[in-house]
Design an enzyme around this catalytic site. Structure first.
Site, mmCIF file in Angstrom:
data_model
loop_
_atom_site.group_PDB
_atom_site.id
_atom_site.type_symbol
_atom_site.label_atom_id
_atom_site.label_comp_id
_atom_site.label_asym_id
_atom_site.label_seq_id
_atom_site.Cartn_x
_atom_site.Cartn_y
_atom_site.Cartn_z
ATOM 1 N N GLU A 128 0.843 -1.213 0.000
ATOM 2 C CA GLU A 128 0.000 0.000 0.000
ATOM 3 C C GLU A 128 0.874 1.258 0.000
ATOM 4 O O GLU A 128 0.568 2.246 -0.677
ATOM 5 C CB GLU A 128 -0.910 -0.034 1.237
ATOM 6 N N THR A 181 -3.648 9.445 -4.211
ATOM 7 C CA THR A 181 -3.673 9.512 -2.741
ATOM 8 C C THR A 181 -2.537 10.392 -2.226
ATOM 9 O O THR A 181 -2.729 11.203 -1.310
ATOM 10 C CB THR A 181 -3.568 8.094 -2.149
#
Ligand code: HSE
Length: 306
Positions: A128, A181
């Site tokens: 991630e 993000t």
């Protein structure tokens, strides 16, 4: 067993007032992956369908989390990974988390489940982090555990499973634009006011209580974000129009899904969730921006073998 096929679900992180700590799992959208045990040592990504992503394990989210687990487990074999990607990267519904979770979940199954879900989350955090340039687990945990999860602490990693009221449905609109993000994090202030912090932790505490007690009216009163939404909503075209229409159509509340551009709402009952979907459709079909809408029950199972 040398090969398994799995479904790795999309997830909604933050859930309004729970930035970086709360998330829930969807059942109507997700990736499929095949994980295969092979004699040759190492991690090999052998197939990617759906989106153009790197095959080099060190550059691929699924590969990085697989390598983290592989280095810890030191198994006497290697693994091939096939990725059938349905969740668009940068969509805000946990695309990177689904990839990161799928590889470690599959490898763990093929090795006889030596690791707990929390340990698998720790490996997946490494994958991630490749995508979002920071370590957070609020998409990973619901993808692995299912339902709502609360990341109590990152160091050491501690995950709490929060109950999901039976009649809770999510409606999500995904405008087809990309919000990275890393960029959505970069625009956030480093400090917050005490007044906003008090409002946020009151809402967060009451949301957790509402989920435990299936108190839909309290869910409605708690789904507010005074810290992150004011900044990130500017990155999402027609955000306020969609949210206003969804609330008018009966949604309990909603917010930005993860770092966006997807917008999520929660509703009591499937019929309400469908009405909310119609209201989102009405707003976005006038904008000229391509979009898709998903309605999903809260998926209490998480990643699974299919
Ligand atoms: N909590 C993370 C963020 C989720 O909002 O930056 C990103 O998917």
């Amino acid at each position: 067993m040398n090969e398994i096929k799995l479904f790795s679900p999309a997830t909604v992180a933050n859930v309004a007032c729970g930035f970086d700590v709360l998330g829930f799992c969807l059942d109507s959208v997700g990736d499929e992956m095949v994980i295969r045990k092979i004699d040759k040592k190492g991690i090999y990504i052998t197939k990617i369908e759906g989106f153009d992503l790197p095959y080099e394990a060190e550059l691929n989210v699924a590969g990085v989390s697989a390598l983290a687990m592989y280095e810890a487990a030191k198994p006497d074999c290697g693994f091939e990974i096939e990725i059938y990607k349905n969740i668009k990267p940068g969509s805000g519904i946990g695309s990177s988390a689904a990839s990161a979770v799928g590889s470690v979940f599959g490898m763990n199954e093929l090795l006889g489940s030596p690791y707990t879900k929390t340990q698998l989350t720790e490996f997946a955090v490494k994958g991630e982090a490749l995508a979002s340039k920071c370590e957070h687990a609020d998409n990973l945990a619901p993808a692995l555990f299912g339902g709502f999860t609360l990341v109590k602490s990152m160091t050491p990693l501690e995950i709490l499973e929060i109950p999901s009221p039976d009649d809770l449905f999510a409606t999500i609109i995904h405008p087809q634009i990309e919000v990275k993000t890393s960029e959505a994090r970069a625009i956030l202030p480093k400090e917050v006011s005490l007044t906003n912090a008090i409002t946020q932790w009151a809402n967060f505490g009451s949301l957790i209580h509402a989920l435990h007690t299936s108190d839909y009216s309290l869910i409605q009163k708690s789904l507010h974000d005074v810290i992150v939404e004011p900044f990130r909503s500017q990155l999402i075209p027609h955000y306020n129009d969609v949210k206003t229409a969804a609330l008018k159509a009966g949604a309990l509340g909603g917010g930005i899904s993860g770092s966006g551009p997807s917008i999520f709402t929660l509703s009591k009952g499937i019929e309400s969730a469908k009405k909310v979907a119609d209201s989102m459709n009405d707003v976005y079909s006038k904008t000229g921006i391509a979009f898709d809408i998903h309605i999903s029950k809260i998926n209490t199972e998480g990643v699974k073998i299919i």
